[in-house]
Design a protein around this motif. Structure first.
Motif, PDB file in Angstrom:
ATOM      1  N   MET A 136       1.140  -1.513  -0.032  1.00 51.71           N
ATOM      2  CA  MET A 136       0.078  -0.214   0.169  1.00 51.71           C
ATOM      3  C   MET A 136       0.890   1.593   0.149  1.00 51.71           C
TER       4      MET A 136
ATOM      5  N   SER B 164       1.038   5.793  -0.616  1.00 48.92           N
ATOM      6  CA  SER B 164       0.021   7.373  -0.845  1.00 48.92           C
ATOM      7  C   SER B 164      -0.401   7.389  -1.979  1.00 48.92           C
ATOM      8  N   ALA B 165      -1.797   8.032  -1.794  1.00 51.83           N
ATOM      9  CA  ALA B 165      -2.249   8.643  -3.102  1.00 51.83           C
ATOM     10  C   ALA B 165      -1.409   9.459  -3.921  1.00 51.83           C
ATOM     11  N   PRO B 166      -1.280   9.163  -5.504  1.00 50.49           N
ATOM     12  CA  PRO B 166      -0.544  10.376  -6.343  1.00 50.49           C
ATOM     13  C   PRO B 166      -1.050  11.636  -6.197  1.00 50.49           C
TER      14      PRO B 166
ATOM     15  N   ILE C 213       0.031  13.260  -3.384  1.00 52.30           N
ATOM     16  CA  ILE C 213      -0.087  13.000  -1.782  1.00 52.30           C
ATOM     17  C   ILE C 213       0.890  14.032  -1.288  1.00 52.30           C
TER      18      ILE C 213
ATOM     19  N   SER D  93       7.077  10.688   2.461  1.00 51.57           N
ATOM     20  CA  SER D  93       6.369   9.660   1.334  1.00 51.57           C
ATOM     21  C   SER D  93       6.555   8.245   2.530  1.00 51.57           C
TER      22      SER D  93
ATOM     23  N   ASP E 142       3.304   6.574   3.575  1.00 51.14           N
ATOM     24  CA  ASP E 142       2.919   5.309   3.250  1.00 51.14           C
ATOM     25  C   ASP E 142       2.913   4.096   4.547  1.00 51.14           C
TER      26      ASP E 142
ATOM     27  N   ALA F  43      -0.667   4.899   5.536  1.00 52.84           N
ATOM     28  CA  ALA F  43      -1.786   4.006   5.108  1.00 52.84           C
ATOM     29  C   ALA F  43      -1.808   2.570   5.640  1.00 52.84           C
TER      30      ALA F  43
END
Length: 524
Positions: free
Chosen positions: A190, A192-194, A196, A485, A489, A492
């Motif tokens: 998993m 994180s969203a691109p 972010i 990042s 991550d 998440a």
């Protein structure tokens, strides 16, 4: 209690090996919970269709102390914390903190059982070598980055005295390694969203230029007038709030801790254990309300002092740095505890007995007139100050909207802005007492506008105006983005894994009603 132990001036190997022993020996000795009349072999809970006895659950709970004090890592820095937080359900009815059973959070052992079933289903089991290697790397065995065998032996002796076998320690380490692998399987991919990361970076590291307009409270106090009639009316309406403070006198007994400055680690452990036993015996002896505290203290070669009546807001010099003791004195219920439980103090442990209580009394107007005047002045000045700040912001916003610059609008309004040194959310203005608050508000405020909130400062209030924001290139930007990042991550992954674990818990059909009733009964 462990915070006190870690504050000692001895080297870390003595502080952990010796003093942790004292903390938990005393804790378990004074608060050892019962089983509500059930035998050790009686069923206390069931998980995934299997029954577990009070004895089995007790062993699991005892392992929590090992995990916590050994610094055993999990998916985060602390496996013990991971296994409480991964499914926290049962809180103390008294404190709101985790409900405790057998010296550990109630949820800990149940969560471990759910975890072990999941590890078994996934075929995850750390090898004996991996467990042994992890054991030798436990943070509590190291001093200045070096493994300390003497420290390890002291800790092992203490943990065995707590009823935790080496097999239990290894099983707990195996669980922690399994937890780490299981999270990787379930949520390791998993991310994180691109975009972010870039947004977080910009919000944290953009260079902000801002200005404040202060409104000092003292300036408004000078203009306030308070009449005697207002003071009299306020006194009559708030008479109950102007009573004298309750005062208490006590007999204070202190059992000084041993001087271990010249002792090695082994003898320090021995001296500290003997001291703890002395405190324990004294605590048990003074449970009898008929005991003469001063006489018992003299026999135990403890320090005894008679403290004259004082208010909790004005303790005598010798108690000014003993806030926990002062609080205990003024919350003591003489009927339930004529002689107090031991209270940690700088010199060791203290016991006390309240010998006199001076109840609060209503004061006369003449005694509190000036205090009321000050209160009314402050109240009126605060109202005037807040009104002035709000009116100034409205006027400035209108002027800026009409095309004036912030500087010209402020000058026209007779205000003097204070331009701040450049800052960012990650590096707030440290020279200001509310620097973090300013950075926080500036982060969510668009350039060319005022922050929504009027900020309280140490001298009054101030308006915050953001002049500009700029994301500048920096040699550290790549490293900072990578750190953000990784952190996003990890967050998440933890969220996904926690949700997955909740499903496992639900499917495990946990029935802990008997154990819960016992834990709640122990708390009462």
């Amino acid at each position: 209690m462990l915070e006190f132990l870690r504050r000692q001036s001895k080297p870390i190997m003595i502080a952990v090996a010796a003093i942790i022993i004292i903390a938990f020996t005393f804790w378990s000795g004074m608060t050892q919970p019962g089983r509500g009349g059930y035998s050790a072999e009686a069923t206390s809970l069931s998980v995934n269709g299997r029954d577990y006895s009070f004895l089995e659950v007790g062993r699991l709970q005892h392992a929590f102390v090992f995990a916590q004090q050994a610094g055993l890592p999990g998916v985060g820095p602390s496996y013990a914390s991971d296994m409480v937080g991964i499914h926290f359900q049962h809180a103390s009815q008294k404190t709101g903190r985790p409900l405790v059973y057998e010296s550990a959070p109630f949820d800990y052992g149940i969560n471990v059982l759910v975890l072990r079933d999941a590890l078994k289903r996934f075929g995850i089991r750390a090898s004996d070598k991996e467990v042994q290697d992890a054991y030798r790397k436990l943070p509590t065995f190291f001093t200045n980055g070096q493994y300390n065998p003497e420290l390890a032996r002291g800790f092992e002796q203490w943990i065995r005295e707590r009823g935790v076998s080496q097999e239990q320690m290894y099983d707990t380490i195996r669980d922690s390694l399994g937890l780490q692998r299981l999270q990787q399987i379930v949520a390791g991919n998993m991310v994180s969203a691109p975009g972010i990361t870039d947004r977080f970076y910009a919000a944290s590291f953009s260079t902000i230029k801002a200005a404040t307009i202060p409104f000092p409270l003292d300036d408004f106090k000078k203009k306030v007038e308070v009449k005697d009639e207002e003071i009299s009316k306020y006194f009559e309406e708030n008479k109950e709030g102007y009573k004298t403070e309750e005062k208490r006198a006590v007999t204070l007994v202190v059992l000084p801790k041993p001087d271990t400055a010249t002792l090695n680690a082994e003898n320090t452990v021995k001296a500290q254990r003997e001291y703890e036993e002395k405190v324990q015996k004294f605590a048990e002896k003074v449970l009898d309300s008929k005991i003469n505290l001063a006489a018992e203290a003299t026999e135990a070669k403890a320090e005894v002092r008679q403290i004259a009546a004082f208010a909790d807001t004005a303790p005598p010099e010798e108690l000014k740095n003993e806030l926990a003791l002062v609080n205990a004195i003024f919350t003591n219920d003489q009927k339930l505890a004529p002689i107090s439980d031991p209270v940690k103090v700088a010199k060791g442990y203290a016991f006390f007995q309240v010998t006199a209580v001076e109840a609060p009394k209503t004061q006369e107007l003449k005694d509190v007139k000036e205090k009321i005047r000050e209160a009314l002045v402050s109240q009126k000045a605060t109202e005037a100050m807040t009104k002035a700040a709000n009116e100034a912001r409205t006027k400035l916003e209108a002027a800026i909207k009409g095309g004036k610059s912030f500087a010209d609008a402020a000058k026209e309004a007779g205000l003097t802005p204070q331009v701040l040194a450049e800052f960012s959310t990650a590096n707030p203005p440290m020279n200001l007492s509310i620097g973090y608050r300013i950075a926080q508000e500036a982060q969510s405020t668009a350039p060319g506008s005022f922050a929504k909130e009027i900020l309280n400062s140490e001298n009054g209030v101030l308006l915050l105006f953001v002049l500009s924001k700029e994301l500048r290139k920096s040699p550290e930007s790549a490293a900072s983005k990578n750190m953000i990042s990784t952190s996003l991550d990890r967050m998440a992954q933890q969220d996904i894994f926690r949700a997955w674990f909740e499903e496992q818990y639900k499917n495990a059909k946990v029935n802990a009603s008997i154990l819960l009733n016992v834990a709640l009964s122990n708390e009462r």
